[in-house]
Motif scaffolding. Structure first.
Motif, PDB file in Angstrom:
ATOM      1  N   LYS A   1      30.089  57.753  71.594  1.00 56.29           N
ATOM      2  CA  LYS A   1      30.501  57.338  72.951  1.00 56.29           C
ATOM      3  C   LYS A   1      30.745  58.571  73.818  1.00 56.29           C
ATOM      4  O   LYS A   1      30.362  58.623  74.976  1.00 56.29           O
ATOM      5  N   MET A   2      31.438  59.577  73.229  1.00 55.27           N
ATOM      6  CA  MET A   2      31.747  60.788  73.984  1.00 55.27           C
ATOM      7  C   MET A   2      30.462  61.518  74.394  1.00 55.27           C
ATOM      8  O   MET A   2      30.317  61.951  75.541  1.00 55.27           O
ATOM      9  N   HIS A   3      29.532  61.631  73.462  1.00 58.80           N
ATOM     10  CA  HIS A   3      28.282  62.334  73.796  1.00 58.80           C
ATOM     11  C   HIS A   3      27.423  61.518  74.755  1.00 58.80           C
ATOM     12  O   HIS A   3      26.782  62.077  75.649  1.00 58.80           O
TER      13      HIS A   3
ATOM     14  N   SER B   1      37.563  76.552  67.926  1.00 55.76           N
ATOM     15  CA  SER B   1      38.288  77.824  67.847  1.00 55.76           C
ATOM     16  C   SER B   1      39.427  77.878  68.865  1.00 55.76           C
ATOM     17  O   SER B   1      40.424  78.561  68.641  1.00 55.76           O
ATOM     18  N   SER B   2      39.300  77.150  69.984  1.00 60.01           N
ATOM     19  CA  SER B   2      40.401  77.177  70.955  1.00 60.01           C
ATOM     20  C   SER B   2      41.595  76.387  70.419  1.00 60.01           C
ATOM     21  O   SER B   2      42.742  76.715  70.714  1.00 60.01           O
ATOM     22  N   ALA B   3      41.335  75.373  69.606  1.00 59.67           N
ATOM     23  CA  ALA B   3      42.435  74.582  69.032  1.00 59.67           C
ATOM     24  C   ALA B   3      43.260  75.433  68.073  1.00 59.67           C
ATOM     25  O   ALA B   3      44.477  75.579  68.221  1.00 59.67           O
TER      26      ALA B   3
ATOM     27  N   ILE C   1      39.458  68.382  63.701  1.00 62.58           N
ATOM     28  CA  ILE C   1      38.343  67.589  64.226  1.00 62.58           C
ATOM     29  C   ILE C   1      38.927  66.280  64.744  1.00 62.58           C
ATOM     30  O   ILE C   1      39.726  65.648  64.060  1.00 62.58           O
ATOM     31  N   ALA C   2      38.546  65.911  65.955  1.00 60.17           N
ATOM     32  CA  ALA C   2      39.027  64.630  66.473  1.00 60.17           C
ATOM     33  C   ALA C   2      38.192  63.505  65.864  1.00 60.17           C
ATOM     34  O   ALA C   2      36.960  63.553  65.907  1.00 60.17           O
ATOM     35  N   LEU C   3      38.879  62.557  65.270  1.00 63.03           N
ATOM     36  CA  LEU C   3      38.194  61.361  64.753  1.00 63.03           C
ATOM     37  C   LEU C   3      38.004  60.398  65.924  1.00 63.03           C
ATOM     38  O   LEU C   3      36.952  59.793  66.085  1.00 63.03           O
ATOM     39  N   ILE C   4      39.049  60.261  66.738  1.00 65.72           N
ATOM     40  CA  ILE C   4      38.930  59.570  68.024  1.00 65.72           C
ATOM     41  C   ILE C   4      39.062  60.660  69.088  1.00 65.72           C
ATOM     42  O   ILE C   4      40.052  61.391  69.122  1.00 65.72           O
ATOM     43  N   LYS C   5      38.029  60.776  69.911  1.00 61.47           N
ATOM     44  CA  LYS C   5      37.890  61.951  70.780  1.00 61.47           C
ATOM     45  C   LYS C   5      38.687  61.896  72.074  1.00 61.47           C
ATOM     46  O   LYS C   5      38.876  60.828  72.653  1.00 61.47           O
ATOM     47  N   TYR C   6      39.039  63.109  72.479  1.00 68.02           N
ATOM     48  CA  TYR C   6      39.600  63.326  73.817  1.00 68.02           C
ATOM     49  C   TYR C   6      38.467  63.870  74.684  1.00 68.02           C
ATOM     50  O   TYR C   6      37.785  64.807  74.306  1.00 68.02           O
ATOM     51  N   TRP C   7      38.244  63.255  75.826  1.00 64.33           N
ATOM     52  CA  TRP C   7      37.263  63.802  76.785  1.00 64.33           C
ATOM     53  C   TRP C   7      37.695  63.336  78.173  1.00 64.33           C
ATOM     54  O   TRP C   7      37.746  62.133  78.426  1.00 64.33           O
ATOM     55  N   GLY C   8      38.102  64.219  79.019  1.00 65.46           N
ATOM     56  CA  GLY C   8      38.560  63.872  80.371  1.00 65.46           C
ATOM     57  C   GLY C   8      40.024  64.247  80.533  1.00 65.46           C
ATOM     58  O   GLY C   8      40.806  64.162  79.587  1.00 65.46           O
ATOM     59  N   LYS C   9      40.364  64.691  81.763  1.00 62.95           N
ATOM     60  CA  LYS C   9      41.750  65.115  82.036  1.00 62.95           C
ATOM     61  C   LYS C   9      42.329  64.266  83.164  1.00 62.95           C
ATOM     62  O   LYS C   9      41.639  64.001  84.143  1.00 62.95           O
ATOM     63  N   ARG C  10      43.604  63.893  83.050  1.00 65.38           N
ATOM     64  CA  ARG C  10      44.199  63.197  84.193  1.00 65.38           C
ATOM     65  C   ARG C  10      44.897  64.187  85.123  1.00 65.38           C
ATOM     66  O   ARG C  10      45.218  63.862  86.249  1.00 65.38           O
TER      67      ARG C  10
ATOM     68  N   SER D   1      44.849  74.677  75.344  1.00 66.50           N
ATOM     69  CA  SER D   1      43.660  73.863  75.090  1.00 66.50           C
ATOM     70  C   SER D   1      44.144  72.500  74.588  1.00 66.50           C
ATOM     71  O   SER D   1      45.025  72.436  73.723  1.00 66.50           O
ATOM     72  N   GLY D   2      43.581  71.431  75.151  1.00 68.11           N
ATOM     73  CA  GLY D   2      44.060  70.078  74.820  1.00 68.11           C
ATOM     74  C   GLY D   2      44.104  69.831  73.319  1.00 68.11           C
ATOM     75  O   GLY D   2      45.090  69.321  72.776  1.00 68.11           O
ATOM     76  N   SER D   3      43.038  70.224  72.629  1.00 79.38           N
ATOM     77  CA  SER D   3      42.964  69.933  71.195  1.00 79.38           C
ATOM     78  C   SER D   3      43.924  70.809  70.379  1.00 79.38           C
ATOM     79  O   SER D   3      44.247  70.479  69.239  1.00 79.38           O
ATOM     80  N   ALA D   4      44.406  71.923  70.954  1.00 77.73           N
ATOM     81  CA  ALA D   4      45.333  72.811  70.234  1.00 77.73           C
ATOM     82  C   ALA D   4      46.663  72.118  69.942  1.00 77.73           C
ATOM     83  O   ALA D   4      47.331  72.437  68.952  1.00 77.73           O
ATOM     84  N   ALA D   5      47.028  71.155  70.790  1.00 75.42           N
ATOM     85  CA  ALA D   5      48.276  70.416  70.579  1.00 75.42           C
ATOM     86  C   ALA D   5      48.300  69.773  69.198  1.00 75.42           C
ATOM     87  O   ALA D   5      49.342  69.658  68.559  1.00 75.42           O
ATOM     88  N   ARG D   6      47.100  69.376  68.712  1.00 75.54           N
ATOM     89  CA  ARG D   6      47.029  68.686  67.417  1.00 75.54           C
ATOM     90  C   ARG D   6      47.036  69.658  66.250  1.00 75.54           C
ATOM     91  O   ARG D   6      47.424  69.295  65.143  1.00 75.54           O
ATOM     92  N   SER D   7      46.575  70.914  66.476  1.00 72.43           N
ATOM     93  CA  SER D   7      46.501  71.883  65.373  1.00 72.43           C
ATOM     94  C   SER D   7      47.860  72.440  64.967  1.00 72.43           C
ATOM     95  O   SER D   7      47.959  73.182  63.995  1.00 72.43           O
TER      96      SER D   7
ATOM     97  N   GLY E   1      44.255  59.380  74.748  1.00 70.03           N
ATOM     98  CA  GLY E   1      44.868  59.893  73.518  1.00 70.03           C
ATOM     99  C   GLY E   1      43.768  60.244  72.515  1.00 70.03           C
ATOM    100  O   GLY E   1      42.583  59.996  72.763  1.00 70.03           O
ATOM    101  N   SER E   2      44.149  60.811  71.389  1.00 71.80           N
ATOM    102  CA  SER E   2      43.156  61.165  70.367  1.00 71.80           C
ATOM    103  C   SER E   2      43.827  61.225  68.998  1.00 71.80           C
ATOM    104  O   SER E   2      45.052  61.329  68.916  1.00 71.80           O
ATOM    105  N   VAL E   3      42.995  61.144  67.961  1.00 75.96           N
ATOM    106  CA  VAL E   3      43.518  61.231  66.585  1.00 75.96           C
ATOM    107  C   VAL E   3      42.636  62.220  65.826  1.00 75.96           C
ATOM    108  O   VAL E   3      41.404  62.170  65.938  1.00 75.96           O
TER     109      VAL E   3
ATOM    110  N   GLY F   1      31.420  74.749  78.791  1.00 75.21           N
ATOM    111  CA  GLY F   1      32.718  74.626  78.124  1.00 75.21           C
ATOM    112  C   GLY F   1      33.259  73.212  78.280  1.00 75.21           C
ATOM    113  O   GLY F   1      32.796  72.437  79.134  1.00 75.21           O
ATOM    114  N   SER F   2      34.248  72.862  77.450  1.00 72.12           N
ATOM    115  CA  SER F   2      34.728  71.477  77.468  1.00 72.12           C
ATOM    116  C   SER F   2      35.385  71.107  78.803  1.00 72.12           C
ATOM    117  O   SER F   2      35.205  69.997  79.287  1.00 72.12           O
ATOM    118  N   THR F   3      36.116  72.050  79.424  1.00 75.14           N
ATOM    119  CA  THR F   3      36.776  71.716  80.698  1.00 75.14           C
ATOM    120  C   THR F   3      35.740  71.385  81.771  1.00 75.14           C
ATOM    121  O   THR F   3      35.833  70.358  82.447  1.00 75.14           O
TER     122      THR F   3
HETATM  123  O1  PMV Z   1      40.640  71.292  73.534  1.00 77.64           O
HETATM  124  P1  PMV Z   1      39.492  71.317  74.479  1.00 77.64           P
HETATM  125  O2  PMV Z   1      39.915  71.383  75.890  1.00 77.64           O
HETATM  126  O3  PMV Z   1      38.518  72.376  74.123  1.00 77.64           O
HETATM  127  O4  PMV Z   1      38.702  69.925  74.349  1.00 77.64           O
HETATM  128  C1  PMV Z   1      38.180  69.482  73.138  1.00 77.64           C
HETATM  129  C2  PMV Z   1      37.375  68.270  73.293  1.00 77.64           C
HETATM  130  C3  PMV Z   1      36.638  67.812  72.056  1.00 77.64           C
HETATM  131  O5  PMV Z   1      36.682  68.769  71.036  1.00 77.64           O
HETATM  132  C4  PMV Z   1      35.179  67.584  72.394  1.00 77.64           C
HETATM  133  C5  PMV Z   1      37.197  66.497  71.551  1.00 77.64           C
HETATM  134  C6  PMV Z   1      38.555  66.590  70.892  1.00 77.64           C
HETATM  135  O6  PMV Z   1      39.324  65.631  71.020  1.00 77.64           O
HETATM  136  O7  PMV Z   1      38.822  67.580  70.202  1.00 77.64           O
END
Ligand code: PMV
Length: 336
Positions: A249-251, A112-114, A21-30, A145-151, A40-42, A198-200
């Motif tokens: 903020k993200m929502h 689930s994608s993470a 779970i992101a405590l500080i969220k990622y939303w948006g792609k460069r 998936s962006g959030s998978a990097a953290r898992s 960034g995210s935590v 979807g998030s993308t």
């Molecule tokens: O990993 P993605 O591309 O599904 O994006 C996840 C985005 C959020 O879950 C909403 C926030 C986050 O940082 O995990």
């Protein structure tokens, strides 16, 4: 397989990864092409939500197979994992048979994608004898998936932004392992249905149309700095307030897109109000939410039962799952 890569092993390889779970969220792609985050995210990796993935390269046949939770996956999902497998194993690889099981609803805002791409990256690393370190696996997982990097990592992880657009500098790293701080996350399951946006797609629409997008990007480094100091000090109130604010903020940002993106259901609102009510009574509980309707409550172990009871009584809540800090992605076929 490219000539510089070893041949894939024949035996099946199984890996497990946990959602985060992101405590500080990622939303948006460069960069959409390389899946580079704009902020960034935590995160906190969660023990209770996991994906188990088995990978087996086939000696004959010409197509990849994906079994997701016991059923053959749709074309779009197969294409996604085929592309990801090409990325790690090279496009001259043999066809692959992938079987993946989530112990929680897929695609419903429970990350689930993470866990899915982190488990797949870990399994392919072994199945292709790549021997990559976790930082490199995090770079690969991010492309699924962006959030998978953290898992890839257990406990608390930070996703960093690279200084250029090569993608090599965009990976997560562990801040603290799963034994550092016993905080809890309660998931109020509001809907088990997959989300409609979807998030993308949600991120792209937000970046294009929200008048608040630049403010979101600008406020992010400060949020990351502050949550890292809350973690270092084990300051629960600070951690909770920052996490809740980042989610809101993200929502708010997603709602400000045009057309508006609203992930919430009636049960989402009921849960938020319930948690705010409990907090007024002195119970340390803060909410966070991803791209879905589920409400996740950050709290401390001694307050779990009262919060669980209160959430379970809500008509819009079908289940409450309790999670602790969980481990990083790992193989279960050997003693790694
Ligand atoms: O990993 P993605 O591309 O599904 O994006 C996840 C985005 C959020 O879950 C909403 C926030 C986050 O940082 O995990």
């Amino acid at each position: 397989m490219p000539s510089d890569q070893p041949a894939p092993v024949k035996d099946p390889v199984t890996a497990v990864a946990h959602a985060n779970i992101a405590l500080i969220k990622y939303w948006g792609k460069r960069s959409a092409e390389k899946n580079l985050p704009a902020v960034g995210s935590v995160s906190l990796t969660l023990d209770a939500l996991k994906t188990e993935t088995t990978v087996r390269f086939l000696s004959d046949g010409d197509k990849d197979h994906l079994i997701l939770d016991g059923r053959s996956a749709g074309t779009e999902q197969v294409q996604k994992v085929s592309k990801f497998t090409d990325l790690m194993a090279g496009s001259n690889r043999p066809p692959v048979f992938i079987e993946s099981h989530n112990n929680f609803p897929t695609g419903a805002g429970l990350a689930s994608s993470a866990s899915g791409f982190a488990a797949l990256a870990k399994a392919l690393n072994k199945a292709c004898s790549l021997d990559l370190d976790d930082q490199t696996l995090s770079v690969f997982a991010r492309q699924g998936s962006g959030s998978a990097a953290r898992s890839i990592f257990g406990g608390f992880a930070e996703m960093k932004l690279g200084s250029d657009n090569s993608g090599d500098g965009d990976y997560a790293h562990q801040l603290y392992d799963e034994n550092y701080w016993d905080i809890r996350l309660l998931v109020a399951v509001v809907s088990q249905a997959p989300k409609k946006i979807g998030s993308t797609e949600g991120m792209n629409r937000t970046a294009k149309t929200s008048p608040f997008y630049n403010a979101w990007i600008e406020s992010s480094p400060n949020d990351i700095r502050n949550i890292k100091s809350a973690l270092a000090e084990r300051d629960f109130q600070k951690l909770g307030e920052l996490s809740e604010h980042s989610a809101m903020k993200m929502h708010g940002l997603a709602i400000s897109a045009h057309p508006s993106i609203l992930y919430w259901q009636a049960g989402t609102m009921e849960s938020i109000r319930k948690v705010w009510g409990l907090r007024k009574r002195g119970i340390p509980a803060y909410i966070t939410m991803d791209a879905g309707s589920q409400v996740k409550v950050i709290t401390l172990p001694e307050h779990c039962s009262i919060i669980k009871e209160a959430l379970t009584e809500l008509p819009g809540v079908t289940d409450v799952i309790e999670a602790k800090p969980g481990p990083g992605a790992h193989l279960i076929t050997d003693t790694e």
